[in-house]
Motif scaffolding. Structure first.
Motif, PDB file in Angstrom:
ATOM      1  N   ARG A  22       0.982  -1.169  -0.019  1.00 39.58           N
ATOM      2  CA  ARG A  22      -0.013   0.124  -0.056  1.00 39.58           C
ATOM      3  C   ARG A  22       0.820   1.288   0.023  1.00 39.58           C
ATOM      4  NH1 ARG A  22      -3.048  -0.594   4.816  1.00 39.58           N
ATOM      5  NH2 ARG A  22      -1.127  -1.260   5.713  1.00 39.58           N
ATOM      6  N   ASP A  23       0.319   2.230  -0.581  1.00 39.17           N
ATOM      7  CA  ASP A  23       1.155   3.668  -0.557  1.00 39.17           C
ATOM      8  C   ASP A  23      -0.013   4.570  -0.006  1.00 39.17           C
ATOM      9  OD1 ASP A  23       2.803   2.285  -2.291  1.00 39.17           O
ATOM     10  OD2 ASP A  23       2.242   3.345  -4.152  1.00 39.17           O
ATOM     11  N   LEU A  24       0.891   5.432   0.926  1.00 42.09           N
ATOM     12  CA  LEU A  24      -0.064   6.418   1.635  1.00 42.09           C
ATOM     13  C   LEU A  24       0.485   8.073   1.340  1.00 42.09           C
ATOM     14  CD1 LEU A  24      -1.995   6.564   3.925  1.00 42.09           C
ATOM     15  CD2 LEU A  24      -0.136   6.224   5.493  1.00 42.09           C
ATOM     16  N   GLU A  31      -5.847  14.960   6.365  1.00 41.50           N
ATOM     17  CA  GLU A  31      -6.288  13.909   5.735  1.00 41.50           C
ATOM     18  C   GLU A  31      -5.120  13.226   4.925  1.00 41.50           C
ATOM     19  OE1 GLU A  31     -10.625  15.780   4.202  1.00 41.50           O
ATOM     20  OE2 GLU A  31      -8.795  16.333   3.111  1.00 41.50           O
ATOM     21  N   LEU A  32      -5.306  11.956   5.060  1.00 43.20           N
ATOM     22  CA  LEU A  32      -4.508  10.808   4.228  1.00 43.20           C
ATOM     23  C   LEU A  32      -5.056  10.314   3.171  1.00 43.20           C
ATOM     24  CD1 LEU A  32      -2.641   9.360   7.171  1.00 43.20           C
ATOM     25  CD2 LEU A  32      -1.942  11.515   5.831  1.00 43.20           C
ATOM     26  N   LEU A  33      -4.603   9.714   2.032  1.00 41.53           N
ATOM     27  CA  LEU A  33      -4.963   8.946   1.103  1.00 41.53           C
ATOM     28  C   LEU A  33      -4.317   7.749   0.845  1.00 41.53           C
ATOM     29  CD1 LEU A  33      -7.321   9.051  -1.251  1.00 41.53           C
ATOM     30  CD2 LEU A  33      -5.314   9.282  -2.991  1.00 41.53           C
ATOM     31  N   ASN A  75     -14.219   4.820  12.985  1.00 37.81           N
ATOM     32  CA  ASN A  75     -13.123   4.519  12.184  1.00 37.81           C
ATOM     33  C   ASN A  75     -12.722   5.669  11.547  1.00 37.81           C
ATOM     34  OD1 ASN A  75     -14.449   4.638   9.593  1.00 37.81           O
ATOM     35  ND2 ASN A  75     -15.648   2.802  10.275  1.00 37.81           N
ATOM     36  N   HIS A  76     -11.522   5.564  10.991  1.00 41.19           N
ATOM     37  CA  HIS A  76     -10.849   6.689  10.231  1.00 41.19           C
ATOM     38  C   HIS A  76     -11.335   7.086   8.808  1.00 41.19           C
ATOM     39  CE1 HIS A  76      -7.492   4.481   7.929  1.00 41.19           C
ATOM     40  NE2 HIS A  76      -8.467   3.824   7.589  1.00 41.19           N
ATOM     41  N   LEU A  77     -12.422   6.327   8.347  1.00 37.58           N
ATOM     42  CA  LEU A  77     -12.738   6.563   6.784  1.00 37.58           C
ATOM     43  C   LEU A  77     -13.433   7.936   6.823  1.00 37.58           C
ATOM     44  CD1 LEU A  77     -12.926   5.183   4.078  1.00 37.58           C
ATOM     45  CD2 LEU A  77     -15.268   4.375   4.765  1.00 37.58           C
ATOM     46  N   LEU A 104     -10.115   7.896   1.406  1.00 38.06           N
ATOM     47  CA  LEU A 104      -9.785   9.050   1.869  1.00 38.06           C
ATOM     48  C   LEU A 104      -9.895   8.929   3.549  1.00 38.06           C
ATOM     49  CD1 LEU A 104      -8.863  12.050   1.641  1.00 38.06           C
ATOM     50  CD2 LEU A 104     -11.368  12.737   1.448  1.00 38.06           C
ATOM     51  N   VAL A 105      -8.917   9.025   4.213  1.00 41.35           N
ATOM     52  CA  VAL A 105      -8.924   9.003   5.714  1.00 41.35           C
ATOM     53  C   VAL A 105      -8.439  10.154   6.542  1.00 41.35           C
ATOM     54  CG1 VAL A 105      -8.683   6.370   5.376  1.00 41.35           C
ATOM     55  CG2 VAL A 105      -6.710   7.781   5.989  1.00 41.35           C
ATOM     56  N   ARG A 106      -8.890  10.058   7.875  1.00 40.39           N
ATOM     57  CA  ARG A 106      -8.646  11.191   8.688  1.00 40.39           C
ATOM     58  C   ARG A 106      -7.186  10.813   9.302  1.00 40.39           C
ATOM     59  NH1 ARG A 106     -12.089  13.021  13.617  1.00 40.39           N
ATOM     60  NH2 ARG A 106     -12.707  10.912  14.010  1.00 40.39           N
ATOM     61  N   LYS A 109      -3.375   9.832  15.313  1.00 41.38           N
ATOM     62  CA  LYS A 109      -2.127   9.537  16.137  1.00 41.38           C
ATOM     63  C   LYS A 109      -2.152   8.155  16.326  1.00 41.38           C
ATOM     64  CE  LYS A 109       0.724  11.304  19.911  1.00 41.38           C
ATOM     65  NZ  LYS A 109       1.591  10.521  19.422  1.00 41.38           N
ATOM     66  N   MET A 110      -1.410   7.201  15.435  1.00 43.82           N
ATOM     67  CA  MET A 110      -1.532   6.010  15.827  1.00 43.82           C
ATOM     68  C   MET A 110      -0.769   5.154  16.941  1.00 43.82           C
ATOM     69  SD  MET A 110      -2.959   5.149  12.667  1.00 43.82           S
ATOM     70  CE  MET A 110      -2.922   3.206  12.769  1.00 43.82           C
ATOM     71  N   PHE A 111      -1.518   4.420  17.519  1.00 39.80           N
ATOM     72  CA  PHE A 111      -0.822   3.494  18.650  1.00 39.80           C
ATOM     73  C   PHE A 111       0.039   2.781  17.950  1.00 39.80           C
ATOM     74  CE2 PHE A 111      -5.132   4.752  20.257  1.00 39.80           C
ATOM     75  CZ  PHE A 111      -4.750   5.516  21.337  1.00 39.80           C
ATOM     76  N   ALA A 226      -8.404   2.367  12.315  1.00 43.28           N
ATOM     77  CA  ALA A 226      -7.513   2.723  11.391  1.00 43.28           C
ATOM     78  C   ALA A 226      -6.933   1.631  10.217  1.00 43.28           C
ATOM     79  CB  ALA A 226      -6.461   3.523  11.739  1.00 43.28           C
ATOM     80  N   ASP A 227      -6.297   1.965   9.066  1.00 44.02           N
ATOM     81  CA  ASP A 227      -5.550   0.946   8.354  1.00 44.02           C
ATOM     82  C   ASP A 227      -6.648   0.238   7.441  1.00 44.02           C
ATOM     83  OD1 ASP A 227      -3.662  -1.047   7.553  1.00 44.02           O
ATOM     84  OD2 ASP A 227      -2.475   0.502   8.387  1.00 44.02           O
ATOM     85  N   GLU A 228      -6.200  -1.038   7.179  1.00 42.53           N
ATOM     86  CA  GLU A 228      -7.034  -1.727   6.479  1.00 42.53           C
ATOM     87  C   GLU A 228      -7.740  -2.564   7.453  1.00 42.53           C
ATOM     88  OE1 GLU A 228      -5.028  -4.506   3.690  1.00 42.53           O
ATOM     89  OE2 GLU A 228      -3.497  -4.830   5.080  1.00 42.53           O
TER      90      GLU A 228
END
Ligand code: Q0Z
Length: 301
Positions: A22-24, A31-33, A75-77, A104-106, A109-111, A226-228
Motif C-alpha cells: 500500500r501507498d499512503l 487527511e491521508l489517501l 473508524n478513520h474513513l 480518504l482517511v482522517r 495519532k497511531m498507537f 484505522a488502516d485496512e
C-alpha cells in the motif's frame, strides 16, 4: 485482464509511507489517501508480478467491514473513491490510480501496537505455543495441535518494528508500558468485540476467521479503527469446508502463489520471482471469491 498497478505516483502530492503493498499520501494536515496497489507479497517479499485488481478487491473488502463494524467502533474513513468528491480536484488527474482502490482517511495519532486476536492456533502463535506453552504470555491448555480452535479467542499484541522486520509479539503488560493501562484495556476490548462480530459473520459465509490484526489511532480524543480491516492481507481466512486441525491450513488467497514459489525452490532472498500467468489468474479468482463471499456482491464497483 488490466495491467496490474504496481506503483503509484501522484505528482507533487507527498508520499508519506510506502508499505509492501500500500501507498499512503498526505493530502493536508488532517487527511491521508490510502491506495492499495496490485502488489502481492509472499514469504516476506514483494513478488515480481502483481495481481491485477487485487488492490481494488481488498479496498472493497475493507470498506465493507468498516461499514459492517461502524456500530462497534468508529473508524478513520472519510470517503471512498476520493476522486468523486468535488473538493478533491487535485486528485482528478490521477483517477486511474485511485478509482476503486483508495480511501480518504482522517489522520490519526497511531498507537504503536498491532492488536492481534487469535481464535485458532497458527503462525507465530503456534510457534510460541510449541516453544513455551503460551502465546504472548497467555498460558494455553497442553496438547493443542496446529490450527486447533482455542477455548476462547486470545489477544496477542505485537510491537511494530519499523521497515521490513517482523512485528514482535509482546505481553499485555508490555503493551501497557507503551500505551498505558486504560488505552490497552480499551484496545483489547474493542479488538475482541470486532472479532466476535466479524468471525460470526464470516462463519455464516463458510469462512473461518482464524486470526487478524487491527491498528487503532486517536483522532479528536477518540479511539478509531484505522488502516485496512479484515482483508486477506491482514487476516487468516480458511474455508470451513476443508478445515482439518493437526497441521497447517491452506491459505485461502495465496496458496497457489506459495505452491509455485516452493516448486521453483526460490531461496526466499531478493529478488523475488515473477509468477506465471495461470498462477496470477487463479490467485485473482481467489481474491474475487473472498470478495463475493464476504460482501455478497458479484463484481467490483
Ligand atoms: C497507517 C501504512 C500504508 C505504509 C500510518 N489514519 C491514519 N493516520 C495516521 N497514520 C496512519 C493512518 Cl492509517 C498510518 N500506516 C501504515 C499504510 C503504507 C504504512 F498505506 N502508517
Amino acid at each position: 485482464m488490466p495491467e496490474p498497478l504496481l506503483t503509484t505516483d501522484l505528482g507533487g502530492i507527498p508520499l508519506t509511507a510506502r508499505g509492501k503493498v500500500r501507498d499512503l499520501y498526505a493530502l493536508n494536515d488532517s487527511e491521508l489517501l490510502f491506495i492499495a496497489t496490485d502488489r502481492i507479497s509472499a514469504f516476506d517479499h514483494v513478488l515480481g508480478s502483481g495481481i491485477p485488481g487485487k488492490g481494488k478487491i481488498l479496498t472493497q473488502i475493507s470498506l465493507f467491514w468498516f461499514e459492517f463494524l461502524k456500530d462497534v467502533v468508529p473508524n478513520h474513513l472519510i470517503a471512498e473513491d476520493a476522486v468523486s468528491a468535488p473538493t478533491r480536484a487535485l486528485l482528478a488527474p490521477f483517477a486511474g490510480q485511485i478509482a476503486g482502490r483508495s480511501m480518504l482517511v482522517r489522520r490519526a495519532k497511531m498507537f504503536p501496537v498491532e492488536c492481534v486476536v487469535r481464535g485458532y492456533l497458527s503462525g507465530s502463535g503456534w510457534k510460541d505455543y510449541l516453544a513455551t506453552g503460551a502465546v504472548c504470555g497467555i498460558a494455553l491448555p497442553s496438547g493443542l495441535r496446529e490450527s486447533d480452535k482455542l477455548p476462547e479467542p486470545i489477544f496477542t499484541p505485537a510491537a511494530k518494528i519499523n521497515t521490513g522486520g517482523h512485528d514482535e509479539n509482546i505481553s499485555f503488560a508490555q503493551m501497557v508500558e507503551v500505551v498505558g493501562l486504560d488505552t490497552a484495556d480499551e484496545l483489547r476490548r474493542l479488538t475482541f468485540a470486532i472479532y466476535a462480530k466479524a468471525s460470526a459473520y464470516a462463519a455464516s459465509k463458510g469462512l473461518i476467521l482464524a486470526d487478524t490484526k487491527f491498528e487503532f489511532g486517536e483522532a479528536d480524543g477518540r479511539i478509531v479503527l484505522a488502516d485496512e480491516v479484515l482483508t486477506p492481507d491482514s487476516s487468516r481466512y480458511w474455508p470451513a469446508s476443508t478445515y482439518a486441525p493437526g497441521g497447517p491450513q491452506q491459505s485461502f488467497d495465496k496458496q497457489f502463489v506459495r505452491d509455485y514459489l516452493e516448486s521453483v525452490r526460490w531461496n526466499k532472498q531478493a529478488p523475488a520471482p515473477s509468477l506465471p500467468g495461470d498462477v496470477v489468474l487463479r490467485t485473482r479468482q481467489k481474491y474475487m471469491e473472498a470478495f463475493r463471499l464476504l460482501t455478497g456482491r458479484e463484481d467490483l464497483a
